[in-house]
Design a protein around this motif. Structure first.
Motif, PDB file in Angstrom:
ATOM      1  N   ASP A 199     -10.562   1.764  -6.259  1.00 54.27           N
ATOM      2  CA  ASP A 199      -9.817   1.964  -7.509  1.00 54.27           C
ATOM      3  C   ASP A 199      -8.364   2.349  -7.236  1.00 54.27           C
ATOM      4  O   ASP A 199      -7.438   1.850  -7.893  1.00 54.27           O
ATOM      5  CB  ASP A 199     -10.476   3.064  -8.349  1.00 54.27           C
ATOM      6  N   VAL A 200      -8.155   3.259  -6.264  1.00 54.81           N
ATOM      7  CA  VAL A 200      -6.810   3.757  -5.972  1.00 54.81           C
ATOM      8  C   VAL A 200      -5.946   2.680  -5.315  1.00 54.81           C
ATOM      9  O   VAL A 200      -4.786   2.486  -5.697  1.00 54.81           O
ATOM     10  CB  VAL A 200      -6.875   5.007  -5.064  1.00 54.81           C
ATOM     11  N   ILE A 239       3.825  -6.519   3.291  1.00 56.42           N
ATOM     12  CA  ILE A 239       3.898  -6.622   4.751  1.00 56.42           C
ATOM     13  C   ILE A 239       4.319  -5.301   5.381  1.00 56.42           C
ATOM     14  O   ILE A 239       3.779  -4.872   6.408  1.00 56.42           O
ATOM     15  CB  ILE A 239       4.881  -7.742   5.173  1.00 56.42           C
ATOM     16  N   TYR A 240       5.303  -4.618   4.760  1.00 51.02           N
ATOM     17  CA  TYR A 240       5.780  -3.360   5.347  1.00 51.02           C
ATOM     18  C   TYR A 240       4.655  -2.327   5.378  1.00 51.02           C
ATOM     19  O   TYR A 240       4.491  -1.577   6.362  1.00 51.02           O
ATOM     20  CB  TYR A 240       6.988  -2.825   4.560  1.00 51.02           C
ATOM     21  N   ALA A 241       3.850  -2.265   4.304  1.00 55.27           N
ATOM     22  CA  ALA A 241       2.728  -1.330   4.256  1.00 55.27           C
ATOM     23  C   ALA A 241       1.672  -1.703   5.292  1.00 55.27           C
ATOM     24  O   ALA A 241       1.084  -0.836   5.944  1.00 55.27           O
ATOM     25  CB  ALA A 241       2.114  -1.315   2.858  1.00 55.27           C
ATOM     26  N   ASP A 257       3.341   5.687  -1.304  1.00 50.97           N
ATOM     27  CA  ASP A 257       2.575   4.447  -1.175  1.00 50.97           C
ATOM     28  C   ASP A 257       1.132   4.772  -0.765  1.00 50.97           C
ATOM     29  O   ASP A 257       0.883   5.373   0.284  1.00 50.97           O
ATOM     30  CB  ASP A 257       3.235   3.536  -0.137  1.00 50.97           C
ATOM     31  N   LYS A 258       0.165   4.386  -1.590  1.00 54.72           N
ATOM     32  CA  LYS A 258      -1.238   4.766  -1.380  1.00 54.72           C
ATOM     33  C   LYS A 258      -1.804   4.200  -0.076  1.00 54.72           C
ATOM     34  O   LYS A 258      -2.553   4.885   0.644  1.00 54.72           O
ATOM     35  CB  LYS A 258      -2.103   4.289  -2.554  1.00 54.72           C
ATOM     36  N   TYR A 306      -3.061   6.459   3.046  1.00 57.16           N
ATOM     37  CA  TYR A 306      -4.450   6.370   3.489  1.00 57.16           C
ATOM     38  C   TYR A 306      -4.532   6.270   5.013  1.00 57.16           C
ATOM     39  O   TYR A 306      -5.323   6.975   5.660  1.00 57.16           O
ATOM     40  CB  TYR A 306      -5.110   5.156   2.836  1.00 57.16           C
ATOM     41  N   GLY A 307      -3.682   5.434   5.595  1.00 52.59           N
ATOM     42  CA  GLY A 307      -3.659   5.282   7.050  1.00 52.59           C
ATOM     43  C   GLY A 307      -3.267   6.571   7.761  1.00 52.59           C
ATOM     44  O   GLY A 307      -3.875   6.946   8.775  1.00 52.59           O
ATOM     45  N   ILE A 308      -2.266   7.267   7.225  1.00 54.27           N
ATOM     46  CA  ILE A 308      -1.796   8.520   7.841  1.00 54.27           C
ATOM     47  C   ILE A 308      -2.874   9.598   7.776  1.00 54.27           C
ATOM     48  O   ILE A 308      -3.145  10.294   8.760  1.00 54.27           O
ATOM     49  CB  ILE A 308      -0.513   9.013   7.138  1.00 54.27           C
TER      50      ILE A 308
END
Length: 513
Positions: free
Chosen positions: A38-39, A126-128, A186-187, A191-193
């Motif tokens: 959802d996020v 792409i940057y994300a 940026d979600k 999330y990755g961090i």
């Protein structure tokens, strides 16, 4: 007999710890998966799975070295040689650090180019995708270095700590979801961090526990080229099957992206998450019996070795069916309750994936037996070759207009061929009595399958998808698996050992009143 019962009770106790872990991990994982979808949204969720796929693509190298580490640590514990065990442990840590450094360099050089020039990703994201790749890579490298500590804990059968730490890890990931909901950044990048931070916390926990608990076999400044050669030789042959598995899985992701699109990657990601949850049951039991098989082989206790293989094969199948049957039969209802709206074909993908792992469920003890012997060369060549042949077969299926379900069914059919080939090879590797194995294991588990499937399916078709049919079909399938499993699948010795387990005694006492 008393020794066997004690060892069987240890396996049961460890399975219980891991079962509790699995239940909590499964519940939280399913909740967080829905919120994450959802996020992030379907597009970003697909991007995360696709980029994560590229990092995991090199995971077969990690898995191969982990297999070598786990085998040698468990084997030396079985032999009772503490000095050699300390040396193996120290060299395992050295080897994993070297592997993490090498893979980091290789993936930095190749990964950024591949993501930016070859993958089908919206240019605005792409940057994300690049940020996610970097933090996924760091998380992956930490996971590599963590493996010797993880292997030492499992080899010593400290499943209680492993279960507790796994629960802490999943709760931290639940906290990640909460922070994502609050974050205005940026979600996808967040999330990755946050997952990277969780991996650091878990690594530190593993390190401290091993340092305190296993002080007699703690890391020492030690270097021996001969152990590097042993790890490389063992890992090299492990690479054939591990690499084939990873190549097949990641090829499926890439084929889906190229021939169907990013939405198909999201659907496949959801299907894989549900299947991963089901495999937690199987994986927990595998971790419980694996040390026992390797240690009994190291101690040359071949009577218990064969008994453990037969019993573990049947119990693995029982546990997988216990979860798989109600989920597969009610999959559309479950996905609707869990996710609300979900990508098309998710249910079909999951059913095809389950067919693949159904055969893996009772083959895992054979894989452990192969690693126990240390003679893995020909097994890896046979199984790795068959698995790799699935990749061109799936590609041709797509080229000639096949859909995703067809490709996954082709993948599953090649795994059935692997199961047959592995079983036959066991006759030559460990002198397996094929006729006895067929009678004691294969006939019994497929009789169970034939009895369990029809009635719950008829209930769902008759009542339609809903809570009533879900509850009724789940209870009925569990009842049938328990009754047929106890009366038909288990032999008399297994039933006697089961009756003497403390938890079973309490249940029998309650029912008899």
């Amino acid at each position: 007999m008393v020794v066997e019962q004690t060892r069987a009770q240890r396996v049961t106790k460890n399975t219980f710890y891991l079962f509790i872990r699995m239940c909590l991990v499964l519940l939280v994982s399913f909740y967080t998966s829905r919120v994450i979808l959802d996020v992030l949204g379907i597009e970003d969720f697909g991007v995360y799975n696709l980029v994560g796929t590229f990092v995991v693509f090199f995971g077969f190298l990690k898995t191969a070295l982990t297999n070598a580490t786990s085998r040698y640590l468990t084997y030396e514990i079985g032999c009772g040689d503490e000095k050699t065990l300390t040396k193996v442990y120290s060299m395992a840590i050295n080897s994993h650090i070297i592997l993490a450094a090498v893979l980091w360099i290789v993936m930095e050089l190749f990964g950024v180019w591949f993501i930016n020039t070859r993958l089908n990703i919206d240019p605005s994201r792409i940057y994300a995708a690049n940020y996610v790749f970097q933090f996924s890579l760091l998380t992956f490298c930490i996971g590599i270095i963590q493996n010797p500590f993880h292997s030492l804990i499992l080899a010593n059968e400290k499943m209680n700590f492993y279960a507790i730490l796994s629960i802490i890890e999943v709760l931290l990931k639940l906290g990640v979801v909460y922070l994502l909901l609050l974050s205005s950044f940026d979600k996808l990048i967040s999330y990755g961090i946050l997952l990277f931070i969780v991996s650091v916390i878990i690594f530190i926990s593993y390190f401290i526990y091993c340092r305190v608990t296993f002080s007699k076999i703690a890391y020492i400044k030690y270097w021996d080229k001969s152990w590097i050669k042993k790890f490389m030789s063992y890992s090299g042959w492990s690479l054939l099957v591990n690499g084939a598995d990873v190549c097949s899985l990641q090829s499926i992701n890439i084929f889906f992206n190229l021939f169907i699109g990013i939405t198909a990657n999201a659907a496949l990601g959801i299907a894989n998450q549900v299947n991963s949850g089901m495999n937690l049951f199987l994986g927990n039991f595998t971790q419980a019996f694996r040390p026992q098989i390797i240690k009994s082989y190291a101690a040359k206790d071949f009577v218990y070795f064969y008994k453990m293989i037969f019993s573990a094969s049947k119990m693995s199948f029982l546990l997988y069916l216990l979860v798989a049957v109600p989920i597969v039969i009610n999959i559309d209802f479950i996905l609707g309750i869990w996710l609300g709206e979900y990508p098309e074909n998710t249910a079909g993908y999951l059913k095809a994936i389950v067919m693949f792992y159904l055969f893996d469920s009772f083959q895992n003890p054979f894989v452990t037996a192969v690693h126990a012997t240390g003679n893995i060369k020909y097994h890896q060549i046979i199984i790795g070759t068959i698995k790799l042949l699935a990749i061109p077969a799936m590609y041709l299926s797509f080229k000639f207009g096949g859909d995703g379900v067809t490709a996954l069914l082709i993948w599953a059919s090649f795994n059935i061929v692997c199961s047959v080939a592995r079983t036959i090879y066991m006759k030559y590797l460990i002198s397996l009595d094929l006729s006895e194995y067929f009678k004691q294991v294969i006939v019994r588990i497929f009789f169970l399958l034939a009895v369990v499937l029809p009635l719950p399916y008829i209930i769902v078709q008759g009542l339609g998808y809903g809570w009533i049919s879900f509850i009724c079909s789940t209870l009925l399938s569990a009842f049938l698996i328990a009754i047929v499993g106890y009366l038909i699948v288990m032999n008399s010795q297994e039933r006697e050992i089961l009756k003497k387990m403390p938890i079973v005694k309490k249940v029998i006492s309650v029912l008899s009143k």
